[in-house]
Design an enzyme around this catalytic site. Structure first.
Site, PDB file in Angstrom:
ATOM      1  CG  ASN A   1       5.979  49.086 106.703  1.00  0.00           C
ATOM      2  OD1 ASN A   1       6.676  49.282 107.700  1.00  0.00           O
ATOM      3  ND2 ASN A   1       6.495  48.730 105.527  1.00  0.00           N
TER       4      ASN A   1
ATOM      5  CE  LYS B   1       7.101  51.947 103.823  1.00  0.00           C
ATOM      6  NZ  LYS B   1       7.193  52.362 102.429  1.00  0.00           N
TER       7      LYS B   1
ATOM      8  CG  HIS C   1       8.606  46.450 102.439  1.00  0.00           C
ATOM      9  ND1 HIS C   1       9.269  47.488 101.817  1.00  0.00           N
ATOM     10  CD2 HIS C   1       7.334  46.864 102.630  1.00  0.00           C
ATOM     11  CE1 HIS C   1       8.415  48.493 101.657  1.00  0.00           C
ATOM     12  NE2 HIS C   1       7.231  48.136 102.132  1.00  0.00           N
TER      13      HIS C   1
ATOM     14  CD  GLU D   1      10.497  50.953 101.802  1.00  0.00           C
ATOM     15  OE1 GLU D   1      10.430  50.751 103.022  1.00  0.00           O
ATOM     16  OE2 GLU D   1       9.618  51.578 101.160  1.00  0.00           O
TER      17      GLU D   1
ATOM     18  CD  GLU E   1       3.785  47.079 100.206  1.00  0.00           C
ATOM     19  OE1 GLU E   1       3.020  47.837 100.797  1.00  0.00           O
ATOM     20  OE2 GLU E   1       4.970  46.925 100.515  1.00  0.00           O
TER      21      GLU E   1
ATOM     22  N   GLY F   1       5.326  55.214  98.207  1.00  0.00           N
ATOM     23  CA  GLY F   1       5.830  56.514  98.641  1.00  0.00           C
ATOM     24  C   GLY F   1       5.888  57.552  97.530  1.00  0.00           C
TER      25      GLY F   1
ATOM     26  CB  SER G   1       0.470  55.927  96.924  1.00  0.00           C
ATOM     27  OG  SER G   1       1.844  56.263  96.788  1.00  0.00           O
TER      28      SER G   1
END
Ligand code: 13P
Length: 245
Positions: A10, A12, A99, A101, A169, A175, A208
């Site tokens: 991904n 992003k 996702h 985000e 996730e 991140g 991560s």
């Protein structure tokens, strides 16, 4: 039934027209069809078509491409949004849905995620449904309840025989450099598998993932692959993760 391992990237909101092509080309140059896993690239929407062209030209039999999000309608006056049929028309096969985000930065709630899943299927795209708890929810002992709710809400009315991939996730691991331990990830994947009932679904871990922890994570019985953010932006580290599969 053996579930084929999937290693997904991904990107992003990273790369530009040139570096997206360079990154895809470098990844493709490092792939061989002897690898038993499946590789999926999720570039920014603007570069999906260019990456599809590179993948097709490479004749790779293990790599394909997806979009990072879609709108729940198939067309209309939604300035700036992208519809499933538009993504599918580029030759993309997959789309990420829900996702963290999208959920926490853009406000996609469970109902929206469910509508987007249906839109993906209408467009002939296979959805990769992302679920995951936030740190406060984990600390409150609610992790399994949160991801089960996200899963069940999204899959309400979703055809049982429709291909689907789920990605677990945990938000606190994305991140942050703080990966879920293989044991914790396995525990969550096992709970998700139970909640999926009899569906034959691959469940990826994301958060991560690095070359140093990928093999151990993918060695867990219910972890069928990984969804990689930061470490997929360098071809070297992403290829190391692919080889760890
Ligand atoms: P990182 O690998 O950068 O933690 O991102 C994970 C992720 O969100 C993939 O979708």
């Amino acid at each position: 039934m053996t579930r084929r391992v999937m290693v997904a990237a991904n990107w992003k909101m990273h790369t530009d027209a040139g570096s997206a092509r360079d990154l895809a080309s470098s990844v493709l140059a490092g792939l061989s069809d002897e690898l038993s896993c499946e590789v999926v690239l999720f570039p920014p929407a603007l570069f999906v078509e260019a990456v599809v062209t590179l993948v097709s030209g490479s004749q790779s039999r293990i790599c394909s491409v997806g979009g990072q999000d879609l709108h729940h309608e198939d067309k209309g006056a939604f300035t700036g949004a992208l519809a499933g049929p538009q993504i599918a028309s580029t030759g993309a096969r997959w789309v990420l849905v829900g996702h963290s985000e999208r959920r926490h930065v853009f406000g996609d709630d469970d109902a929206t995620v469910g509508r987007k899943l249906q839109a993906a299927v209408r467009a002939g795209l296979t959805p990769v449904l992302c679920v995951g708890e936030q740190l406060a929810e984990r600390d409150a002992g609610e992790s399994v309840a949160v991801v089960t709710r996200q899963l069940e809400a999204a899959l309400d009315g979703f055809p049982v025989d429709q291909e689907l991939v789920v990605a677990y996730e945990p938000v606190w691991a994305i991140g942050t450099g703080r990966t879920a331990s293989p044991e914790l990830a396995q525990e969550m994947h096992s709970a998700l598998r139970a909640a999926l009932g009899g569906r034959d679904v691959r469940i990826l871990y994301g958060g991560s993932v690095k070359p140093a922890n990928a093999a151990e994570l993918m060695g867990q019985p219910d972890i069928d692959g990984v969804l990689v953010g930061g470490a997929s932006l360098q071809a070297d580290s992403f290829l190391q993760i692919i080889r760890a599969a």
